[in-house]
Scaffold this motif. Structure first.
Motif, mmCIF file in Angstrom:
data_model
loop_
_atom_site.group_PDB
_atom_site.id
_atom_site.type_symbol
_atom_site.label_atom_id
_atom_site.label_comp_id
_atom_site.label_asym_id
_atom_site.label_seq_id
_atom_site.Cartn_x
_atom_site.Cartn_y
_atom_site.Cartn_z
ATOM 1 N N GLY A 136 0.810 -1.211 0.000
ATOM 2 C CA GLY A 136 0.000 0.000 0.000
ATOM 3 C C GLY A 136 0.842 1.260 0.000
ATOM 4 N N LEU A 137 0.242 2.376 0.410
ATOM 5 C CA LEU A 137 0.919 3.674 0.397
ATOM 6 C C LEU A 137 1.978 3.741 1.477
ATOM 7 C CD1 LEU A 137 -2.183 6.007 -0.053
ATOM 8 C CD2 LEU A 137 -0.539 5.330 -1.798
ATOM 9 N N THR A 138 3.140 4.261 1.122
ATOM 10 C CA THR A 138 4.266 4.349 2.049
ATOM 11 C C THR A 138 4.699 5.781 2.307
ATOM 12 O OG1 THR A 138 5.063 2.222 1.237
ATOM 13 C CG2 THR A 138 6.627 3.573 2.477
ATOM 14 N N PHE A 139 4.676 6.614 1.266
ATOM 15 C CA PHE A 139 5.299 7.936 1.355
ATOM 16 C C PHE A 139 4.259 9.044 1.547
ATOM 17 C CE2 PHE A 139 8.005 5.124 -1.081
ATOM 18 C CZ PHE A 139 9.197 5.244 -0.388
ATOM 19 N N SER A 140 4.576 9.957 2.447
ATOM 20 C CA SER A 140 3.613 10.994 2.823
ATOM 21 C C SER A 140 3.363 11.998 1.709
ATOM 22 C CB SER A 140 4.100 11.741 4.067
ATOM 23 O OG SER A 140 5.311 12.415 3.826
ATOM 24 N N THR A 141 4.214 12.017 0.675
ATOM 25 C CA THR A 141 4.027 12.965 -0.424
ATOM 26 C C THR A 141 3.171 12.398 -1.559
ATOM 27 O OG1 THR A 141 6.156 12.213 -1.308
ATOM 28 C CG2 THR A 141 6.158 14.261 -0.041
ATOM 29 N N THR A 142 2.819 11.115 -1.481
ATOM 30 C CA THR A 142 2.132 10.473 -2.607
ATOM 31 C C THR A 142 0.796 11.130 -2.915
ATOM 32 O OG1 THR A 142 3.207 8.370 -2.127
ATOM 33 C CG2 THR A 142 1.230 8.288 -3.472
ATOM 34 N N GLY A 143 0.068 11.568 -1.905
ATOM 35 C CA GLY A 143 -1.215 12.227 -2.136
ATOM 36 C C GLY A 143 -1.086 13.513 -2.919
ATOM 37 N N PHE A 144 0.054 14.195 -2.757
ATOM 38 C CA PHE A 144 0.277 15.419 -3.525
ATOM 39 C C PHE A 144 0.387 15.110 -5.018
ATOM 40 C CE2 PHE A 144 2.375 16.835 0.600
ATOM 41 C CZ PHE A 144 1.319 17.660 0.976
ATOM 42 N N VAL A 145 0.883 13.918 -5.346
ATOM 43 C CA VAL A 145 0.957 13.489 -6.753
ATOM 44 C C VAL A 145 -0.445 13.354 -7.324
ATOM 45 C CG1 VAL A 145 1.681 11.663 -8.324
ATOM 46 C CG2 VAL A 145 3.147 12.281 -6.400
ATOM 47 N N TYR A 146 -1.307 12.640 -6.593
ATOM 48 C CA TYR A 146 -2.687 12.443 -7.061
ATOM 49 C C TYR A 146 -3.368 13.789 -7.269
ATOM 50 C CZ TYR A 146 -7.067 9.864 -7.648
ATOM 51 O OH TYR A 146 -8.214 9.305 -8.174
ATOM 52 N N ASP A 147 -3.168 14.704 -6.311
ATOM 53 C CA ASP A 147 -3.825 16.011 -6.402
ATOM 54 C C ASP A 147 -3.257 16.851 -7.536
ATOM 55 O OD1 ASP A 147 -5.399 15.290 -4.297
ATOM 56 O OD2 ASP A 147 -4.271 16.407 -2.781
ATOM 57 N N ALA A 148 -1.962 16.665 -7.881
ATOM 58 C CA ALA A 148 -1.387 17.384 -9.019
ATOM 59 C C ALA A 148 -2.053 16.938 -10.317
ATOM 60 C CB ALA A 148 0.127 17.150 -9.090
ATOM 61 N N ILE A 149 -2.231 15.620 -10.469
ATOM 62 C CA ILE A 149 -2.901 15.104 -11.669
ATOM 63 C C ILE A 149 -4.361 15.566 -11.693
ATOM 64 C CG2 ILE A 149 -3.522 13.051 -12.974
ATOM 65 C CD1 ILE A 149 -0.497 13.550 -12.807
ATOM 66 N N ALA A 150 -5.008 15.545 -10.529
ATOM 67 C CA ALA A 150 -6.396 16.014 -10.436
ATOM 68 C C ALA A 150 -6.502 17.479 -10.849
ATOM 69 C CB ALA A 150 -6.917 15.834 -9.011
ATOM 70 N N SER A 151 -5.532 18.267 -10.425
ATOM 71 C CA SER A 151 -5.536 19.688 -10.748
ATOM 72 C C SER A 151 -5.404 19.907 -12.252
ATOM 73 C CB SER A 151 -4.383 20.378 -10.005
ATOM 74 O OG SER A 151 -4.577 21.769 -9.936
ATOM 75 N N VAL A 152 -4.562 19.093 -12.900
ATOM 76 C CA VAL A 152 -4.418 19.191 -14.353
ATOM 77 C C VAL A 152 -5.732 18.828 -15.033
ATOM 78 C CG1 VAL A 152 -3.243 18.273 -16.382
ATOM 79 C CG2 VAL A 152 -1.941 18.732 -14.300
ATOM 80 N N GLY A 153 -6.370 17.751 -14.573
ATOM 81 C CA GLY A 153 -7.630 17.321 -15.179
ATOM 82 C C GLY A 153 -8.720 18.368 -15.056
#
Length: 594
Positions: free
Chosen positions: A511-528
């Motif tokens: 599963g998720l390990t790194f605390s910055t991973t959610g920022f990745v998802y939100d960056a892609i969401a922001s582009v969409g």
């Protein structure tokens, strides 16, 4: 022209033994005066001296109002006062109406005159003449734009400017307004092509998951996906590829430029390290391609004049500094020692913390250590930095490690100097503490006393709601083989396939390990979401080619993305309209305890 060169002979006399003017910079003879003014900047010199003179008069007026107060008179004669009054000056100079920017002190552009000159064949046909054809001076003419005194002549002998060869509004072919292509930058390997201790694979996989969720309008994680305007039903986002930064700016920028990547993408997502993102953002802005980072926190990226096309879903280090300030208040600490790497990132973070603490009345001392763990003076730089903090009797410390080696060496030196124990407290950034999760016991042997009771503070994308848990559950259900395509090289020089093999199934099972991973998802969401908003701007153009071209420019995508307000994995996403950085108050900060 009326001057006599001999009247200025004293200007050629050296004032000190080391002054080389007399020998190496002989004052010219009379002919230079007979020829009159030659250089276009000479008037700015006169106006600079005029500004000093007028400022001297204004400073005298400030002094006279002091009424004999010694403190007031001292302040009035300080250079800061002279600077402040000079910035307020308004006078008609040689170069036109002189006005200054009150913040930067620069001459206001609209108060200056700009010329355009034209290189044309001379009358004899054996050379070129440089002829003035127009000027722009907004305060003099009262309006923007060029005033031409004669036609500008182009290569073909006409005054008709050539097309720029990129867009012709008469024959412009509309690109696909429904697709926004992203280039994803992360660190798969280090500069030696060894696999990096970096969450590149988790980040890349989550980016792919976010793309799939947006394109299928799956609102499980980001609810807005399921409620986008009907006009966006055909809008898609695509990952044009994944690029390995090697944690180094040069190969990253080379990839962007030499591989013509800028021709294949509309927006850059990344990079994780500020040292890479800083030049990547600057180069991207040249091509009007925005950059949205998910992990770069340097305060240098908060300068919109240098990074006009930058955004990030993680807050800048100013937010971390404010969180640490609040932690100091919580523990009633009023004096802090700081040691950080001696590079742009470390200096920026240290400055942000010192300034933020000072505003809250907390005293702090700064020191630096080598950023490069392989440097010959790596250990001695840490020793010197800590000795300075020890000599200033600091007991509360904030330190910024780049590697396990930094943590170990700071720990060894702190133990040696007696800066460990119940009377001392150590705090580091959250990312720095995260490295310890990958350290072997023998790597940190002998520094347990240093680590025990230490703290870690930083922004986290583990938002306060259920979204993190949902994303974690989705990642655990993935099949590693589904992402084999992510490991395929895109060019002959792409080393990912050979040197950065995609991990096996276990990475997904954990599963998720790194605390910055959610920022990745939100960056892609922001582009969409931004792609959808851009489509709406495009649709309002009513078929105007010029309007449609502007709507599809990266600057429009950047502008609409900055206005977004949505609930992401990392909490409520809000951006600073000037810098494009995530607003610190919309992020979640964690404090952890070793």
């Amino acid at each position: 022209r009326r001057q006599n060169a001999s009247d200025y002979a004293y200007l050629n006399t050296p004032t000190t033994e080391t002054d080389t003017r007399a020998a190496d910079a002989k004052w010219p003879d009379q002919s230079v005066y007979d020829e009159g003014l030659t250089f276009s900047t000479t008037g700015f010199v006169y106006d600079a001296i005029a500004s000093v003179g007028i400022g001297a008069c204004l400073t005298k007026q400030v002094f006279d109002r002091c009424g004999g107060s010694a403190e007031c008179e001292r302040d009035a004669l300080d250079g800061d006062t002279l600077l402040a009054v000079m910035k307020t000056e308004v006078f008609e100079g040689v170069s036109g109406p002189v006005r200054y920017d009150q913040s930067t002190g620069s001459r206001l552009a609209e108060s200056a005159t700009y010329l355009v000159k034209n290189l044309v064949p001379n009358a004899a046909g054996d050379g070129l003449d440089l002829i003035e054809v127009g000027y722009e001076s907004k305060l003099i003419t009262g309006e923007p734009g060029w005033t031409l005194t004669r036609d500008f002549t182009f290569f073909d002998g006409t005054s008709t400017p050539p097309s720029d060869g990129i867009i012709d509004t008469q024959s412009w072919e509309r690109p696909n307004v429904n697709v926004v292509r992203m280039g994803f930058f992360t660190q798969f390997t280090d500069a030696k092509l060894d696999p990096a201790d970096w969450p590149a694979f988790e980040h890349a996989t989550v980016a792919a998951l976010a793309v799939d969720a947006f394109n299928s309008r799956d609102g499980t994680i980001v609810d807005e996906f399921a409620h986008l305007d009907a006009s966006c039903k055909d809008v898609r986002i695509e990952l044009a590829g994944f690029w390995n930064t090697l944690r180094s700016p040069i190969p990253t920028v080379n990839t962007f430029l030499l591989d013509d990547l800028h021709e294949d993408i509309d927006i850059i997502v990344g990079a994780p390290k500020s040292a890479v993102t800083i030049p990547l953002s600057m180069v991207g802005s040249i091509f009007h391609e925005p950059t949205i980072s998910y992990a770069s926190t340097s305060t240098l990226l908060d300068e919109p004049s240098i990074h006009p096309s930058f955004m990030r879903t993680i807050p800048s280090d100013f937010g971390t500094a404010a969180a640490f300030r609040d932690w100091c208040h919580h523990n009633m600490w009023t004096n802090v020692g700081i040691i950080a790497p001696d590079d742009e990132y470390g200096r920026g973070l240290e400055e942000a913390i010192i300034d933020t603490l000072a505003e809250a009345g907390i005293k702090s001392d700064g020191a630096f250590m080598r950023a490069d763990r392989d440097a010959d003076d790596f250990a001695t730089s840490i020793a010197a930095g800590l000795e300075g903090l020890r000599d200033r009797r600091d007991r509360i410390f904030y330190f910024v490690p780049y590697s396990i080696e930094h943590v170990v060496e700071v720990g060894r030196q702190a133990i040696r100097m007696g800066l460990v124990g119940p009377d001392y407290a150590w705090t580091m950034p959250l990312e720095g503490a995260g490295m310890l999760s990958f350290a072997k016991a023998e790597d940190i042997e002998g520094i347990f006393d240093f680590l025990r009771g230490a703290g870690a503070i930083g922004a986290t994308s583990r938002g306060p709601g259920p979204k993190w848990a949902r994303l974690d559950a989705i990642l655990r259900r993935q099949n590693a083989s589904d992402y084999a395509y992510l490991n395929t090289p895109t060019t002959e020089t792409d080393t990912r396939a050979a040197d950065a093999k995609w991990p096996d199934q276990s990475v997904y099972d954990e599963g998720l390990t790194f605390s910055t991973t959610g920022f990745v998802y939100d960056a892609i969401a922001s582009v969409g979401i931004g792609a959808c908003l851009t489509k709406q701007v495009f649709d309002r153009c009513g078929g105007s080619a010029e309007c449609e071209r502007d709507a599809l420019d990266g600057d429009t995508l950047l502008a609409v993305m900055k206005t977004e307000v949505f609930e992401g994995v990392s909490g409520p996403v809000r951006y600073d309209q000037s810098t494009g950085s995530r607003l610190a108050e919309s992020a979640t900060y964690l404090v952890k305890n070793l």
